[in-house]
Write a protein that holds these residues in place. Structure first.
Motif, PDB file in Angstrom:
ATOM      1  N   GLY A   1      -0.503  14.727  -5.608  1.00 23.02           N
ATOM      2  CA  GLY A   1       0.163  15.302  -6.755  1.00 23.02           C
ATOM      3  C   GLY A   1      -0.866  15.191  -7.871  1.00 23.02           C
ATOM      4  N   GLU A   2      -0.706  15.926  -8.965  1.00 20.00           N
ATOM      5  CA  GLU A   2      -1.726  15.839 -10.004  1.00 20.00           C
ATOM      6  C   GLU A   2      -1.871  14.407 -10.525  1.00 20.00           C
ATOM      7  OE1 GLU A   2       0.094  18.482  -9.696  1.00 20.00           O
ATOM      8  OE2 GLU A   2      -1.108  20.266 -10.095  1.00 20.00           O
ATOM      9  N   VAL A   3      -0.751  13.752 -10.813  1.00 19.27           N
ATOM     10  CA  VAL A   3      -0.830  12.350 -11.212  1.00 19.27           C
ATOM     11  C   VAL A   3      -0.553  11.469  -9.998  1.00 19.27           C
ATOM     12  CG1 VAL A   3      -0.042  12.858 -13.567  1.00 19.27           C
ATOM     13  CG2 VAL A   3       1.616  12.141 -11.833  1.00 19.27           C
ATOM     14  N   TYR A   4      -1.008  10.248 -10.065  1.00 18.99           N
ATOM     15  CA  TYR A   4      -0.583   9.261  -9.072  1.00 18.99           C
ATOM     16  C   TYR A   4      -0.090   8.038  -9.822  1.00 18.99           C
ATOM     17  CZ  TYR A   4      -4.984   6.550  -9.560  1.00 18.99           C
ATOM     18  OH  TYR A   4      -6.033   5.786 -10.022  1.00 18.99           O
ATOM     19  N   CYS A   5       0.529   7.130  -9.124  1.00 21.01           N
ATOM     20  CA  CYS A   5       1.137   5.965  -9.770  1.00 21.01           C
ATOM     21  C   CYS A   5       0.553   4.679  -9.213  1.00 21.01           C
ATOM     22  CB  CYS A   5       2.650   5.969  -9.567  1.00 21.01           C
ATOM     23  SG  CYS A   5       3.403   7.501 -10.117  1.00 21.01           S
TER      24      CYS A   5
ATOM     25  N   ILE B   1       0.828  -1.210   0.000  1.00 22.35           N
ATOM     26  CA  ILE B   1       0.000   0.000   0.000  1.00 22.35           C
ATOM     27  C   ILE B   1       0.859   1.256   0.000  1.00 22.35           C
ATOM     28  CG2 ILE B   1      -1.886  -1.201   1.166  1.00 22.35           C
ATOM     29  CD1 ILE B   1      -1.246   0.627   3.631  1.00 22.35           C
ATOM     30  N   ASP B   2       2.116   1.130   0.379  1.00 21.78           N
ATOM     31  CA  ASP B   2       3.002   2.287   0.310  1.00 21.78           C
ATOM     32  C   ASP B   2       3.242   2.697  -1.133  1.00 21.78           C
ATOM     33  OD1 ASP B   2       4.579   4.292   1.385  1.00 21.78           O
ATOM     34  OD2 ASP B   2       6.388   3.070   1.455  1.00 21.78           O
ATOM     35  N   TYR B   3       3.200   1.736  -2.050  1.00 14.48           N
ATOM     36  CA  TYR B   3       3.441   2.009  -3.471  1.00 14.48           C
ATOM     37  C   TYR B   3       2.167   1.915  -4.310  1.00 14.48           C
ATOM     38  CZ  TYR B   3       8.439   2.153  -2.711  1.00 14.48           C
ATOM     39  OH  TYR B   3       9.686   2.526  -2.282  1.00 14.48           O
ATOM     40  N   ASN B   4       1.036   1.703  -3.663  1.00 11.11           N
ATOM     41  CA  ASN B   4      -0.232   1.597  -4.379  1.00 11.11           C
ATOM     42  C   ASN B   4      -1.306   2.382  -3.661  1.00 11.11           C
ATOM     43  OD1 ASN B   4      -0.671  -0.334  -6.827  1.00 11.11           O
ATOM     44  ND2 ASN B   4       0.926  -1.295  -5.590  1.00 11.11           N
ATOM     45  N   SER B   5      -1.381   3.667  -3.943  1.00 11.14           N
ATOM     46  CA  SER B   5      -2.433   4.515  -3.411  1.00 11.14           C
ATOM     47  C   SER B   5      -2.599   5.696  -4.348  1.00 11.14           C
ATOM     48  CB  SER B   5      -2.080   5.008  -1.994  1.00 11.14           C
ATOM     49  OG  SER B   5      -1.121   6.053  -2.061  1.00 11.14           O
ATOM     50  N   ILE B   6      -3.611   6.514  -4.108  1.00 10.38           N
ATOM     51  CA  ILE B   6      -3.829   7.680  -4.961  1.00 10.38           C
ATOM     52  C   ILE B   6      -3.035   8.888  -4.481  1.00 10.38           C
ATOM     53  CG2 ILE B   6      -6.108   6.882  -5.698  1.00 10.38           C
ATOM     54  CD1 ILE B   6      -7.285   9.007  -3.742  1.00 10.38           C
ATOM     55  N   VAL B   7      -2.139   8.686  -3.514  1.00  6.54           N
ATOM     56  CA  VAL B   7      -1.269   9.787  -3.078  1.00  6.54           C
ATOM     57  C   VAL B   7       0.205   9.500  -3.383  1.00  6.54           C
ATOM     58  CG1 VAL B   7      -2.832  10.703  -1.352  1.00  6.54           C
ATOM     59  CG2 VAL B   7      -1.227   8.911  -0.700  1.00  6.54           C
ATOM     60  N   THR B   8       0.471   8.468  -4.175  1.00  8.99           N
ATOM     61  CA  THR B   8       1.823   8.282  -4.682  1.00  8.99           C
ATOM     62  C   THR B   8       2.089   9.349  -5.743  1.00  8.99           C
ATOM     63  OG1 THR B   8       0.987   6.717  -6.317  1.00  8.99           O
ATOM     64  CG2 THR B   8       1.907   5.787  -4.281  1.00  8.99           C
ATOM     65  N   THR B   9       3.343   9.545  -6.072  1.00  5.86           N
ATOM     66  CA  THR B   9       3.698  10.497  -7.127  1.00  5.86           C
ATOM     67  C   THR B   9       4.752   9.862  -8.027  1.00  5.86           C
ATOM     68  OG1 THR B   9       5.301  11.535  -5.628  1.00  5.86           O
ATOM     69  CG2 THR B   9       3.139  12.575  -5.813  1.00  5.86           C
ATOM     70  N   TRP B  10       5.113  10.587  -9.073  1.00  7.24           N
ATOM     71  CA  TRP B  10       6.082  10.088 -10.048  1.00  7.24           C
ATOM     72  C   TRP B  10       7.197  11.105 -10.197  1.00  7.24           C
ATOM     73  CZ3 TRP B  10       6.757   5.595 -12.631  1.00  7.24           C
ATOM     74  CH2 TRP B  10       7.643   5.579 -13.695  1.00  7.24           C
TER      75      TRP B  10
ATOM     76  N   THR C   1      10.570   6.870 -11.593  1.00  3.13           N
ATOM     77  CA  THR C   1      10.308   6.009 -10.442  1.00  3.13           C
ATOM     78  C   THR C   1       9.073   6.464  -9.678  1.00  3.13           C
ATOM     79  OG1 THR C   1      11.276   5.021  -8.447  1.00  3.13           O
ATOM     80  CG2 THR C   1      11.733   7.333  -8.844  1.00  3.13           C
ATOM     81  N   ILE C   2       8.400   5.505  -9.066  1.00  2.00           N
ATOM     82  CA  ILE C   2       7.264   5.812  -8.204  1.00  2.00           C
ATOM     83  C   ILE C   2       7.792   6.325  -6.869  1.00  2.00           C
ATOM     84  CG2 ILE C   2       5.286   4.859  -6.949  1.00  2.00           C
ATOM     85  CD1 ILE C   2       4.993   2.789  -9.145  1.00  2.00           C
ATOM     86  N   ARG C   3       7.288   7.460  -6.462  1.00  2.00           N
ATOM     87  CA  ARG C   3       7.599   7.970  -5.124  1.00  2.00           C
ATOM     88  C   ARG C   3       6.445   7.568  -4.216  1.00  2.00           C
ATOM     89  NH1 ARG C   3      10.408  13.824  -5.436  1.00  2.00           N
ATOM     90  NH2 ARG C   3      11.106  13.097  -3.393  1.00  2.00           N
ATOM     91  N   ASP C   4       6.754   6.793  -3.215  1.00  2.00           N
ATOM     92  CA  ASP C   4       5.732   6.129  -2.418  1.00  2.00           C
ATOM     93  C   ASP C   4       4.912   7.097  -1.570  1.00  2.00           C
ATOM     94  OD1 ASP C   4       7.915   6.746  -0.895  1.00  2.00           O
ATOM     95  OD2 ASP C   4       7.830   4.961   0.336  1.00  2.00           O
ATOM     96  N   THR C   5       3.876   6.539  -0.935  1.00  2.00           N
ATOM     97  CA  THR C   5       3.002   7.314  -0.063  1.00  2.00           C
ATOM     98  C   THR C   5       3.788   7.940   1.068  1.00  2.00           C
ATOM     99  OG1 THR C   5       1.203   5.773  -0.588  1.00  2.00           O
ATOM    100  CG2 THR C   5       0.918   7.184   1.343  1.00  2.00           C
ATOM    101  N   LEU C   6       4.674   7.160   1.662  1.00  9.18           N
ATOM    102  CA  LEU C   6       5.494   7.681   2.745  1.00  9.18           C
ATOM    103  C   LEU C   6       6.397   8.811   2.249  1.00  9.18           C
ATOM    104  CD1 LEU C   6       6.110   7.273   5.732  1.00  9.18           C
ATOM    105  CD2 LEU C   6       7.942   5.714   5.087  1.00  9.18           C
ATOM    106  N   GLY C   7       6.781   8.751   0.982  1.00  8.83           N
ATOM    107  CA  GLY C   7       7.592   9.822   0.419  1.00  8.83           C
ATOM    108  C   GLY C   7       6.859  11.148   0.422  1.00  8.83           C
ATOM    109  N   GLN C   8       5.534  11.122   0.218  1.00  6.44           N
ATOM    110  CA  GLN C   8       4.722  12.329   0.318  1.00  6.44           C
ATOM    111  C   GLN C   8       4.853  12.911   1.722  1.00  6.44           C
ATOM    112  OE1 GLN C   8       2.675  14.535  -0.884  1.00  6.44           O
ATOM    113  NE2 GLN C   8       1.591  13.782  -2.667  1.00  6.44           N
ATOM    114  N   TYR C   9       4.722  12.052   2.696  1.00  5.09           N
ATOM    115  CA  TYR C   9       4.827  12.498   4.084  1.00  5.09           C
ATOM    116  C   TYR C   9       6.228  13.024   4.396  1.00  5.09           C
ATOM    117  CZ  TYR C   9       5.725  12.148   9.063  1.00  5.09           C
ATOM    118  OH  TYR C   9       6.126  12.425  10.337  1.00  5.09           O
TER     119      TYR C   9
END
Length: 562
Positions: free
Chosen positions: A436-440, A406-415, A419-427
């Motif tokens: 972010g406008e797009v998610y991954c 779920i860290d790499y699969n949510s609508i708050v991931t970014t690119w 590379t996918i920047r994970d949910t925790l990366g947002q935090y």
């Protein structure tokens, strides 16, 4: 993340040369980092934790060279030559014989020294204390940190290499099952997706993709052909840098009529549509056009590069949506349907857009994958013999793997740049979780789940749980009688442990630098559902409960004045 990895590699090569190791290093290090078991925030360096703990229990006048020998410093060169480890203290073991001899001269016994970390977090201090051979006590208030401590220290020390072997086999079975059950929902040769949030212009009704950055990777750029006549767009990939003229600072400008709206309003509109889609799917309603215009699948990442998404990608996503809808009643118990607490500040930005429940942080395909994973663990826990403690312990690592999914699969991931920047990366960037406008979307079947566990990694690793656990078990095996992990409050030490502490070694949280409870709640939703049976029967939280107990939905919170 990639920048940090490159810096670590460069530093390791530089230090290897300082140690007199010659050769072509390149990326030839075998480096299963302890942090890859599960994300934690503000992990501390193992080398510093070991050195500080050892210095604290040694006499002040100990010889410096003898101290470094006891620390394991002089074994780094040997560790690289024999196993291609980077020249880090983590990959050498301390010399317990030297430590015991030095302490005996002071009238102390190594086995009788007790070190406590009452705010243990990710477990660096108790992990290294245990490696020194002293009795170690690790305490944390967060149930997520507590589970990480059990997985990082207690179970490896107690069960050793048998545990690592069991987890490897269990992970293989999980991967096989998930690939079989989910493979039809992801096209072959797919590594990941870049998905835009699609909205309609409030003035002309035109379809607008929210995408703020045209760079996909080196020599790959995203562009759009907008049709003012049809009020729709066609994405394309260019080798030359492109512009996204409809995205302005803080605003979205309709590419068809020029109407401008604030980004936060665009996010609110998108969230309302996203939530409606999820609600409709739970009731058996499937509007294909609405789904694909809201979750705009733009780019497919493949082993050979990037391609504009096509009908195959759309059909796979819609197929997953239909499966989610058709099986919702069956999979509902395995979904994180709880409400995000009003006290949670980290997720406040998305709550303002209209996200109220944890499940709304995922698209339908991501939710389907989560449900399959959690159900798999629940069913396997039910099938484990009640006396099979290693089998029960192994389920903890599968649950940690799902938490990484779920860290790499949510609508708050970014690119960012390939590379996918994970949910925790947002935090990590803002201490808040927003859009972010797009998610991954990482590909759970075939790709993501294999990368998370790496069941066959031997001389090379990208951060899988199995190679990390192998390393930990090798270091801690046989020390199970010297570790106690407690889920409790640091302010109540004497109510948990009555024995004397020789050393309290703690690196406490610094006021609100990290809001541990708020970000932990995201992972706790998956961990508590995956391990529900083991929690309820007292296998995991078997010592002391705090209030609220781990059976509750939210993560335990320290009082605001603490």
């Amino acid at each position: 993340g990639l920048v940090g990895s490159e810096m670590c590699i460069r530093d390791s090569i530089k230090h290897a040369k300082e140690l007199g190791i010659s050769g072509n290093f390149e990326r030839d290090f075998f480096d299963p980092k302890i942090r890859n078991l599960h994300p934690w925030f503000a992990r501390r360096p193992c080398s510093a934790a070991r050195a500080i703990t050892l210095a604290s229990i040694f006499p002040n006048d100990v010889n410096e060279n003898l101290f470094m020998d006891a620390l394991g410093w002089n074994r780094k060169k040997e560790a690289y030559i024999q196993n291609k480890y980077p020249p880090l203290l983590f990959y050498t073991d301390p010399n317990r014989e030297i430590i015991a001899n030095l302490l005996s001269k002071e009238g102390k016994k190594l086995d009788e020294i007790v070190v406590c970390d009452p705010m243990a977090g990710g477990g660096t201090i108790p992990f290294e204390s245990l490696r020194l051979g002293v009795r170690s006590v690790a305490i944390d208030y967060s149930p997520v940190a507590y589970i990480i401590l059990k997985a990082t220290i207690e179970y490896p020390a107690k069960y050793g290499k048998k545990l690592a072997s069991r987890v490897r086999e269990e992970a293989k079975e999980l991967i096989s099952c998930i690939e079989k059950n989910l493979r039809d929902f992801y096209p072959e040769n797919t590594e990941g997706y870049i998905v835009a949030r699609g909205i309609e212009c409030s003035k002309c009704g035109g379809h607008i993709p929210l995408a703020h950055n045209s760079e996909i990777a080196r020599n790959y750029y995203l562009g759009f052909h907008f049709s003012k006549k049809n009020k729709n767009f066609t994405p394309y990939i260019s080798k030359l840098k492109t512009e996204l003229p409809h995205i302005k600072r803080g605003e979205i400008v309709c590419p068809y009529c020029g109407n401008a709206m604030k980004k936060h309003e665009a996010y609110r509109i998108w969230t309302e549509k996203h939530n409606k889609i999820l609600k409709d799917l739970t009731k058996g309603k499937i509007n294909k056009d609405e789904i694909l215009s809201t979750h705009v699948i733009l780019i497919r990442q493949t082993k050979d590069g990037y391609k504009v998404a096509d009908d195959e990608d759309f059909e796979a996503f819609l197929k997953a949506c239909k499966q989610f809808s058709d099986s919702f009643v069956e999979i509902k118990p395995y979904l994180p349907i709880g409400e995000i607490p009003k006290e949670n500040e980290v997720f406040e930005p998305v709550k303002k857009y209209g996200i109220r429940y944890w499940y709304q942080l995922f698209n339908p395909r991501q939710l389907l994958s989560i449900a399959h994973l959690i159900r798999y663990i629940n069913e396997h826990i039910s099938a484990i013999d009640p006396t099979d403690d290693i089998g029960k312990a192994s389920m903890l690592y599968l649950a940690l793997g799902i938490s990484r999914v779920i860290d790499y699969n949510s609508i708050v991931t970014t690119w960012k740049k390939g590379t996918i920047r994970d949910t925790l990366g947002q935090y990590a960037r803002n201490r808040k979780v927003s859009y972010g406008e797009v998610y991954c979307e990482a590909i759970v079947a075939r790709r993501n789940i294999r990368w998370i566990f790496e069941t066959d990694a031997n001389r090379k690793t990208q951060g899988g749980i199995v190679p990390v656990l192998n390393e930990i078990c090798k270091r801690l095996e046989g020390l199970g009688n010297k570790i106690t992990v407690i889920h409790g409050d640091a302010r109540k030490l004497t109510s948990y442990i009555t024995e004397k502490f020789d050393l309290i070694n703690v690196d406490p949280p610094y006021f609100d630098t990290h809001i541990y409870s708020d970000i932990s709640e995201y992972f706790w939703q998956v961990l508590r559902l995956s391990l529900k049976q083991l929690v309820c029967e007292g296998y995991i939280f078997c010592l002391l409960y705090t209030s609220p107990s781990p059976r509750d939905l939210s993560t335990s919170r320290m009082p605001s004045a603490a």
